[in-house]
Design a protein around this motif. Sequence first.
Motif, short mmCIF file in Angstrom:
data_model
loop_
_atom_site.label_atom_id
_atom_site.label_comp_id
_atom_site.label_asym_id
_atom_site.label_seq_id
_atom_site.Cartn_x
_atom_site.Cartn_y
_atom_site.Cartn_z
N PRO A 144 -35.76 108.66 5.61
CA PRO A 144 -34.50 109.47 5.03
C PRO A 144 -34.54 110.61 6.03
CG PRO A 144 -36.54 109.94 3.64
CD PRO A 144 -36.83 108.79 4.47
N PRO A 145 -33.00 111.09 6.36
CA PRO A 145 -32.91 112.05 7.02
C PRO A 145 -33.63 113.31 6.80
CG PRO A 145 -30.88 111.47 6.12
CD PRO A 145 -31.89 110.55 5.76
N PRO A 146 -34.02 114.48 7.80
CA PRO A 146 -34.64 115.58 7.42
C PRO A 146 -33.68 116.36 6.48
CG PRO A 146 -34.14 115.44 9.68
CD PRO A 146 -33.90 114.09 9.26
N VAL A 147 -34.22 117.11 5.66
CA VAL A 147 -33.52 118.11 4.96
C VAL A 147 -33.49 119.51 5.39
CG1 VAL A 147 -33.19 119.14 2.76
CG2 VAL A 147 -34.16 116.89 2.87
N ASP A 148 -32.28 120.21 5.68
CA ASP A 148 -32.43 121.26 6.28
C ASP A 148 -32.37 122.31 5.12
OD1 ASP A 148 -31.92 123.70 7.43
OD2 ASP A 148 -29.77 122.86 8.21
N PRO A 149 -33.40 123.03 4.96
CA PRO A 149 -33.42 124.17 3.81
C PRO A 149 -32.28 125.08 3.88
CG PRO A 149 -35.41 124.56 5.63
CD PRO A 149 -34.32 123.23 6.23
N LEU A 150 -31.51 125.32 4.83
CA LEU A 150 -30.20 126.06 4.69
C LEU A 150 -29.26 125.52 3.83
CD1 LEU A 150 -30.35 127.87 8.19
CD2 LEU A 150 -31.38 128.83 5.93
N ASP A 151 -29.26 124.07 3.71
CA ASP A 151 -28.14 123.34 3.12
C ASP A 151 -28.39 123.38 1.58
OD1 ASP A 151 -26.73 122.95 5.75
OD2 ASP A 151 -27.60 121.11 5.90
#
Length: 56
Positions: free
Chosen positions: A47-54
């Motif tokens: 899965p694509p990496p999760v951006d903590p800011l999003d």
Amino acid sequence: MTVVECPTCSAKVEWTEKNKYRPFCSERCKQIDLGAWAEEKYAIPVPPPVDPLDEE
């Protein structure tokens, strides 16, 4: 004796010490597989990496 399918062409291959190309049936199939690996045609889907800011 174990018989497997060549990963490249699906030919039946004996899994023995005598077959120096195992699991491939020939040098050609071995080189085709190496070329695909070098061109990065094999990949494990992730899965694509999760951006903590999003997440907010």
